[in-house]
Motif scaffolding. Structure first.
Motif, PDB file in Angstrom:
ATOM      1  N   ARG A 161     -13.708   9.162 -45.009  1.00  0.00           N
ATOM      2  CA  ARG A 161     -14.849   8.620 -44.169  1.00  0.00           C
ATOM      3  C   ARG A 161     -14.427   9.074 -42.637  1.00  0.00           C
ATOM      4  N   LYS A 162     -13.219   9.421 -41.796  1.00  0.00           N
ATOM      5  CA  LYS A 162     -13.086  10.414 -41.431  1.00  0.00           C
ATOM      6  C   LYS A 162     -13.834  11.834 -41.303  1.00  0.00           C
ATOM      7  N   ASN A 163     -13.898  12.395 -42.659  1.00  0.00           N
ATOM      8  CA  ASN A 163     -14.394  13.606 -42.408  1.00  0.00           C
ATOM      9  C   ASN A 163     -16.501  13.363 -42.658  1.00  0.00           C
ATOM     10  N   VAL A 164     -16.409  12.224 -42.456  1.00  0.00           N
ATOM     11  CA  VAL A 164     -18.060  11.357 -42.049  1.00  0.00           C
ATOM     12  C   VAL A 164     -18.524  11.258 -41.046  1.00  0.00           C
ATOM     13  N   VAL A 194     -21.725  -1.316 -37.324  1.00  0.00           N
ATOM     14  CA  VAL A 194     -19.554  -1.625 -36.966  1.00  0.00           C
ATOM     15  C   VAL A 194     -20.087  -2.860 -36.419  1.00  0.00           C
ATOM     16  N   ASP A 195     -20.649  -2.246 -35.167  1.00  0.00           N
ATOM     17  CA  ASP A 195     -20.771  -3.782 -34.805  1.00  0.00           C
ATOM     18  C   ASP A 195     -21.235  -5.324 -35.112  1.00  0.00           C
ATOM     19  N   ARG A 196     -21.298  -5.250 -35.977  1.00  0.00           N
ATOM     20  CA  ARG A 196     -22.139  -6.052 -36.884  1.00  0.00           C
ATOM     21  C   ARG A 196     -20.793  -7.209 -38.167  1.00  0.00           C
ATOM     22  N   HIS A 197     -20.082  -6.249 -38.725  1.00  0.00           N
ATOM     23  CA  HIS A 197     -19.327  -6.143 -39.500  1.00  0.00           C
ATOM     24  C   HIS A 197     -17.643  -6.612 -38.845  1.00  0.00           C
ATOM     25  N   ASP A 198     -17.558  -7.863 -38.260  1.00  0.00           N
ATOM     26  CA  ASP A 198     -16.146  -8.145 -37.782  1.00  0.00           C
ATOM     27  C   ASP A 198     -15.283  -7.525 -38.719  1.00  0.00           C
ATOM     28  N   SER A 199     -14.951  -7.963 -39.557  1.00  0.00           N
ATOM     29  CA  SER A 199     -14.089  -7.253 -40.395  1.00  0.00           C
ATOM     30  C   SER A 199     -13.406  -5.631 -40.775  1.00  0.00           C
ATOM     31  N   ILE A 200     -14.434  -5.263 -39.927  1.00  0.00           N
ATOM     32  CA  ILE A 200     -14.369  -3.539 -39.937  1.00  0.00           C
ATOM     33  C   ILE A 200     -14.581  -2.645 -38.757  1.00  0.00           C
ATOM     34  N   SER A 201     -14.304  -3.554 -38.014  1.00  0.00           N
ATOM     35  CA  SER A 201     -14.953  -2.894 -36.201  1.00  0.00           C
ATOM     36  C   SER A 201     -13.524  -2.878 -35.731  1.00  0.00           C
ATOM     37  N   GLN A 202     -13.138  -3.669 -35.699  1.00  0.00           N
ATOM     38  CA  GLN A 202     -11.513  -3.600 -35.230  1.00  0.00           C
ATOM     39  C   GLN A 202     -10.873  -2.319 -35.395  1.00  0.00           C
ATOM     40  N   GLU A 203     -10.666  -2.047 -36.909  1.00  0.00           N
ATOM     41  CA  GLU A 203     -10.555  -0.857 -37.281  1.00  0.00           C
ATOM     42  C   GLU A 203     -10.762   0.168 -37.531  1.00  0.00           C
ATOM     43  N   PHE A 204     -12.593   0.355 -37.278  1.00  0.00           N
ATOM     44  CA  PHE A 204     -12.810   1.233 -36.887  1.00  0.00           C
ATOM     45  C   PHE A 204     -12.992   2.044 -35.040  1.00  0.00           C
ATOM     46  N   TYR A 205     -13.101   1.087 -34.291  1.00  0.00           N
ATOM     47  CA  TYR A 205     -12.860   0.931 -32.844  1.00  0.00           C
ATOM     48  C   TYR A 205     -11.617   2.319 -32.971  1.00  0.00           C
ATOM     49  N   GLN A 206     -10.486   1.363 -33.321  1.00  0.00           N
ATOM     50  CA  GLN A 206      -9.017   1.706 -32.856  1.00  0.00           C
ATOM     51  C   GLN A 206      -9.592   3.360 -33.964  1.00  0.00           C
ATOM     52  N   GLN A 207      -9.686   3.524 -34.471  1.00  0.00           N
ATOM     53  CA  GLN A 207      -9.867   5.149 -34.706  1.00  0.00           C
ATOM     54  C   GLN A 207     -10.753   5.837 -34.662  1.00  0.00           C
TER      55      GLN A 207
END
Length: 237
Positions: A161-164, A194-207
């Motif tokens: 995912r990071k490579n993507v 990402v903004d539409r999916h609260d379940s993954i947005s915070q983790e994504f933004y942090q990373q």
């Protein structure tokens, strides 16, 4: 399958020079035309006589076979000079036109990413010139995955995912305008998803958010990328 195995044997015995052999070229031409035929078939599958679910049931099991001589397996095991961009275009078309998210227990798209992503990325990151058609199809594939199978990006290992995300950042910095604009569109759509999916947005933004902001600012201050400045501003908003 026969052609794929024969080509692999020729490369194993002769090295890269085998790709210049007339027999090898003829076999590759046949494979290319077969891939183009499949692309056209999938593209037209919305017709009543060939509905998407019917096409998916008959075609996807063959395309997704986990064998070395399958479409995915042959692409993955081939040397870079022997990989055909039509493979990337075919799976882009499948993800766009067929119910890929339902196939193989929801693992069809992650399997495509696993087979095509890393092997292709290694070919194009060294510079901005080699494999021009293949690199454009690669970023088109990522764009289609983000549009039609966004959740699949979170069903793959974290390092992939990071490579993507790194690949998207690489695309917006590209000196080829078509690739850079595809990268910009892809990044905007990725952030919107990402903004539409609260379940993954915070983790994504942090990373990734800080990295992406830095990449956008870098490109905005680069005169080679003036044409995309409005979209870069949209991304920062």
């Amino acid at each position: 399958t026969v052609y794929a195995d024969t080509q692999k044997l020729m490369v194993d015995q002769q090295g890269e020079i085998a790709t210049h052999n007339s027999l090898y070229k003829h076999m590759r031409s046949v494979k290319k035309e077969t891939l183009r035929l499949l692309i056209t078939f999938v593209e037209k599958c919305s017709a009543p006589e060939a509905p998407p679910h019917s096409v998916a049931q008959s075609l996807l099991p063959l395309l997704l076979q986990p064998t070395p001589s399958s479409v995915l397996g042959d692409y993955n095991r081939s040397i870079p000079q022997a990989r055909d961009p039509e493979v990337l275009k075919l799976f882009s078309m499948c993800i766009e036109k067929l119910p890929m998210n339902e196939a193989e227990g929801g693992q069809a798209v992650p399997r495509v990413i696993d087979a095509l992503f890393t092997s292709t990325l290694q070919m194009i990151v060294a510079n901005h010139e080699d494999f021009p058609e293949l690199r454009l199809q690669f970023f088109q594939l990522l764009k289609v995955i983000n549009q039609h199978s966004f959740q699949s990006l979170f069903a793959i290992p974290h390092e992939v995912r990071k490579n993507v995300v790194d690949a998207v950042a690489f695309a917006i910095k590209h000196t080829e305008r078509n690739v850079a604009e595809t990268g910009l569109e892809m990044m905007l759509e990725l952030l919107q998803n990402v903004d539409r999916h609260d379940s993954i947005s915070q983790e994504f933004y942090q990373q990734f958010l800080l990295q992406l902001i830095q990449d956008v600012l870098y490109v905005m201050t680069d005169r080679l990328h003036k044409s995309g400045i409005k979209m870069h501003a949209t991304l920062l908003k």
